[in-house]
Design a protein around this motif. Structure first.
Motif, mmCIF file in Angstrom:
data_model
loop_
_atom_site.group_PDB
_atom_site.id
_atom_site.type_symbol
_atom_site.label_atom_id
_atom_site.label_comp_id
_atom_site.label_asym_id
_atom_site.label_seq_id
_atom_site.Cartn_x
_atom_site.Cartn_y
_atom_site.Cartn_z
ATOM 1 N N LEU A 15 0.063 7.757 -26.299
ATOM 2 C CA LEU A 15 -0.713 8.475 -25.752
ATOM 3 C C LEU A 15 0.144 9.547 -24.777
ATOM 4 C CD1 LEU A 15 -3.337 9.452 -24.490
ATOM 5 C CD2 LEU A 15 -3.547 7.318 -23.020
ATOM 6 N N TYR A 20 -3.844 13.041 -25.770
ATOM 7 C CA TYR A 20 -5.133 13.193 -24.750
ATOM 8 C C TYR A 20 -5.877 14.062 -25.115
ATOM 9 C CZ TYR A 20 -6.803 14.125 -20.079
ATOM 10 O OH TYR A 20 -7.349 14.313 -18.931
ATOM 11 N N MET A 31 -14.004 3.621 -22.965
ATOM 12 C CA MET A 31 -13.908 3.434 -21.667
ATOM 13 C C MET A 31 -15.364 2.950 -21.298
ATOM 14 S SD MET A 31 -11.726 3.854 -18.838
ATOM 15 C CE MET A 31 -12.150 3.882 -17.292
ATOM 16 N N ASN A 34 -16.895 -0.615 -20.617
ATOM 17 C CA ASN A 34 -16.535 -1.664 -19.597
ATOM 18 C C ASN A 34 -17.630 -1.996 -18.766
ATOM 19 O OD1 ASN A 34 -13.558 -1.724 -19.767
ATOM 20 N ND2 ASN A 34 -13.421 0.240 -18.421
ATOM 21 N N TYR A 80 -7.998 1.726 -24.833
ATOM 22 C CA TYR A 80 -9.298 1.964 -24.911
ATOM 23 C C TYR A 80 -9.880 1.532 -26.116
ATOM 24 C CZ TYR A 80 -8.065 5.406 -21.383
ATOM 25 O OH TYR A 80 -7.612 6.090 -20.319
ATOM 26 N N HIS B 59 -5.315 -1.141 -17.516
ATOM 27 C CA HIS B 59 -5.421 -0.832 -18.942
ATOM 28 C C HIS B 59 -6.781 -0.170 -19.257
ATOM 29 C CE1 HIS B 59 -2.543 -4.092 -17.922
ATOM 30 N NE2 HIS B 59 -2.192 -3.716 -19.193
ATOM 31 N N ALA B 60 -7.166 1.209 -18.998
ATOM 32 C CA ALA B 60 -8.434 1.858 -19.148
ATOM 33 C C ALA B 60 -9.403 0.958 -18.409
ATOM 34 C CB ALA B 60 -8.377 1.950 -20.675
ATOM 35 N N THR B 61 -9.284 0.609 -17.269
ATOM 36 C CA THR B 61 -10.205 -0.238 -16.545
ATOM 37 C C THR B 61 -10.712 0.626 -15.217
ATOM 38 O OG1 THR B 61 -9.068 -2.231 -17.130
ATOM 39 C CG2 THR B 61 -10.656 -2.447 -15.336
ATOM 40 N N TYR B 63 -8.867 3.112 -14.224
ATOM 41 C CA TYR B 63 -8.206 4.580 -14.237
ATOM 42 C C TYR B 63 -8.346 4.974 -15.679
ATOM 43 C CZ TYR B 63 -6.369 3.356 -9.708
ATOM 44 O OH TYR B 63 -6.202 2.852 -8.408
ATOM 45 N N SER B 64 -8.794 5.976 -15.941
ATOM 46 C CA SER B 64 -8.967 6.711 -17.342
ATOM 47 C C SER B 64 -7.986 7.913 -17.691
ATOM 48 C CB SER B 64 -10.257 6.462 -17.878
ATOM 49 O OG SER B 64 -10.940 7.463 -17.294
ATOM 50 N N LEU B 65 -8.378 8.607 -18.551
ATOM 51 C CA LEU B 65 -8.026 10.161 -18.929
ATOM 52 C C LEU B 65 -8.492 10.808 -18.034
ATOM 53 C CD1 LEU B 65 -8.189 10.350 -22.841
ATOM 54 C CD2 LEU B 65 -6.446 9.223 -21.517
ATOM 55 N N TYR B 68 -5.854 10.083 -13.073
ATOM 56 C CA TYR B 68 -5.029 9.294 -13.413
ATOM 57 C C TYR B 68 -3.859 9.745 -12.274
ATOM 58 C CZ TYR B 68 -3.406 5.164 -16.047
ATOM 59 O OH TYR B 68 -3.280 3.998 -16.691
ATOM 60 N N ILE B 153 0.900 4.158 -19.150
ATOM 61 C CA ILE B 153 0.100 4.196 -20.411
ATOM 62 C C ILE B 153 0.032 5.793 -20.706
ATOM 63 C CG2 ILE B 153 -2.214 4.339 -21.384
ATOM 64 C CD1 ILE B 153 -2.603 1.566 -19.831
ATOM 65 N N GLN B 154 -0.092 6.636 -20.142
ATOM 66 C CA GLN B 154 -0.732 8.019 -20.241
ATOM 67 C C GLN B 154 0.611 8.929 -20.101
ATOM 68 O OE1 GLN B 154 -4.581 9.278 -18.748
ATOM 69 N NE2 GLN B 154 -3.582 11.130 -18.149
ATOM 70 N N HIS B 155 1.414 9.360 -21.088
ATOM 71 C CA HIS B 155 2.548 10.103 -20.978
ATOM 72 C C HIS B 155 2.068 11.490 -20.324
ATOM 73 C CE1 HIS B 155 5.166 7.475 -23.000
ATOM 74 N NE2 HIS B 155 4.246 6.732 -23.132
ATOM 75 N N ILE B 231 10.214 2.537 -26.366
ATOM 76 C CA ILE B 231 9.218 2.484 -27.476
ATOM 77 C C ILE B 231 9.945 2.379 -28.697
ATOM 78 C CG2 ILE B 231 8.030 4.274 -28.686
ATOM 79 C CD1 ILE B 231 7.526 5.957 -26.080
ATOM 80 N N CYS B 236 5.710 0.163 -28.361
ATOM 81 C CA CYS B 236 5.119 1.408 -27.565
ATOM 82 C C CYS B 236 4.804 0.922 -26.234
ATOM 83 C CB CYS B 236 3.874 1.898 -28.443
ATOM 84 S SG CYS B 236 3.268 3.361 -27.711
ATOM 85 N N GLU B 237 4.327 -0.462 -26.276
ATOM 86 C CA GLU B 237 3.741 -0.957 -24.933
ATOM 87 C C GLU B 237 4.869 -1.631 -24.132
ATOM 88 O OE1 GLU B 237 1.594 -0.826 -27.805
ATOM 89 O OE2 GLU B 237 0.723 0.759 -26.569
ATOM 90 N N GLU B 240 6.375 -0.836 -20.348
ATOM 91 C CA GLU B 240 5.715 -1.695 -19.279
ATOM 92 C C GLU B 240 6.670 -2.145 -18.466
ATOM 93 O OE1 GLU B 240 1.225 -3.258 -20.323
ATOM 94 O OE2 GLU B 240 2.745 -4.591 -20.358
#
Lengths: 132, 284
Positions: A15, A20, A31, A34, A80, B59-61, B63-65, B68, B153-155, B231, B236-237, B240
């Motif tokens: 991402l 994005y 999203m 949720n 997501y 995890h997109a809970t 906060y999101s695009l 952030y 998560i969001q580079h 990565i 990829c994850e 963390e």
């Protein structure tokens, strides 16, 4: 678009700003699940609910068909995408199996992990594995 | 003065919380994990600090695009477990530690770490699962928490070195807090795992072991890893793991590993946990 050094890692969807922009509305739809009231609205009318978001036809089809790998290719991020899996009350291994190529069942994916996971050897670089 | 007593690193796989919430810990699949955690829980039962600073990611809970921040400190009085798409976990609310949290924010800003703050935020499995791992299923969590949320998560993400230096600055901030309290610092997430794409399920015990070894032997080596190193070699994850660098940075120069457990698989993840105690006489 600027190339990134991780573009060489096979079968991997990071991402970043490219994803994005491509996946913004798709991820914001995901999203939205949720919230329990949104999950109920989506369950009652998937087609209608999806029209609230500015998705491409291909993105809508991938969501309706639960084509998770295709969703990633169209800009979804896996965290997501989990929202859709949870909405369907599926264990994540179902999505993991469908993203694997060739596809795996829940049991096949679970067995691969119990046997130590997908090996890193041969999976570090597209030089080793051209198609992921 | 406040004192950091120890650090813990642990994966925060949501399945661990679900296994506990749904009474599955005795099943064959989960038994090796929960048996492996017995000494960790014994240590936590005997070493309960006043506050835990918990470095985690959302995890997109919450906060999101759409919105952030790179580093966010929770300054609220109380936080609820989040609905991440399958209903909120039935675990106690988290009690915040606003006085310490604000002190940390003020010190970090003076130290040139430009932090975001949040008060009203629900916390997802990134923070609640480590609490369950440490403290099992109490009616109330035994400590206050200072949530420190890191964007992994969001580079573009913060570098592994930046995370290590943030931890050092948190260590300095705690040492200057004028109350006699004890503090734990937790780094969560990892170890190697990839959840998306055709390469889903990749794990790398060799990489994980070197990372765990270097928490005591050579923490700077972990700080010098690039995002692509993670990565490529840890999935990829697996990136963390930079959050463990925050925890490690907050501890003294020399630490002793008093607990380590490593287990594959938990869902699609290599599970790892360590407890690190500060070695007396080494620099904070």
């Amino acid at each position: 678009m600027t190339a990134r050094d991780y573009d060489d890692v096979p079968g991997t969807y990071v991402l970043d700003s490219r994803t994005y922009r491509k996946g913004y509305h798709l991820n914001m739809f995901l999203m939205s699940l949720n919230k329990a009231e949104h999950r109920a609205e989506f369950a009652a009318d998937e087609e209608g609910y999806l029209l609230r978001y500015d998705l491409s036809e291909a993105q809508r089809e991938a969501v309706k068909d639960r084509q998770y790998l295709e969703m990633l290719k169209l800009g979804a991020n896996v965290y997501y995408a989990f929202k859709l899996v949870s909405h369907d009350r599926q264990p994540p291994q179902v999505m993991y199996g469908k993203m694997s190529q060739p596809e795996m069942s829940f049991d096949e994916f679970q067995q691969m992990m119990l046997a130590g996971g997908r090996p890193i050897e041969g999976n570090r670089s597209k030089q080793e594995k051209p198609n992921g | 003065m406040a004192k950091i007593v120890a650090g813990m690193g642990t994966s925060h796989v949501p399945g661990v919380g679900a296994a506990m919430d749904n009474g599955k810990t005795d099943e064959d699949y989960w038994k090796p994990l929960f048996e492996g955690l017995v000494p960790l829980r014994k240590w936590h039962a005997e070493n309960v600090p006043d506050v835990n600073i918990i470095v985690f990611n959302d995890h997109a809970t919450s906060y999101s695009l759409n919105n952030y921040s790179t580093f966010t400190v929770g300054v609220g009085e109380r936080f609820k477990p989040a609905d991440e798409g399958w209903g909120a976990r039935q675990v106690p609310d988290m009690r915040g530690s606003p006085e310490l949290a604000w002190h940390i924010v003020e010190c970090l800003m003076a130290d040139e770490f430009d932090m975001a703050v949040v008060a009203d935020v629900d916390l997802d499995h990134g923070l609640t699962v480590p609490l369950s791992i440490a403290y099992d299923q109490p009616d109330e969590w035994p400590t206050e928490v200072v949530p420190v949320c890191v964007n992994v998560i969001q580079h573009p993400l913060p570098t592994a070195m930046r995370c290590y230096k943030l931890g050092q600055a948190i260590g300095r901030a705690v040492a200057s807090f004028p109350k006699d309290i004890t503090v734990g610092v937790w780094g969560t997430g990892g170890l190697s795992h990839q959840l998306g794409g055709e390469r889903v399920g990749v794990v790398n015990p060799e990489f994980d072991t070197a990372f765990l070894d270097n928490l005591t032997a050579d923490p700077l080596a972990n700080a010098k890893l690039t995002h692509t190193d993670f990565i490529r070699d840890a999935g990829c994850e697996g990136v963390e793991m930079i959050m463990w660098n925050v925890m490690r940075g907050a501890l003294s120069d020399r630490v002793e590993e008093v607990f380590r457990f490593y287990h594959v698989p938990v869902s699609a993840t290599a599970y790892g946990a360590v407890i690190l105690e500060n070695v007396q006489g080494s620099n904070a």
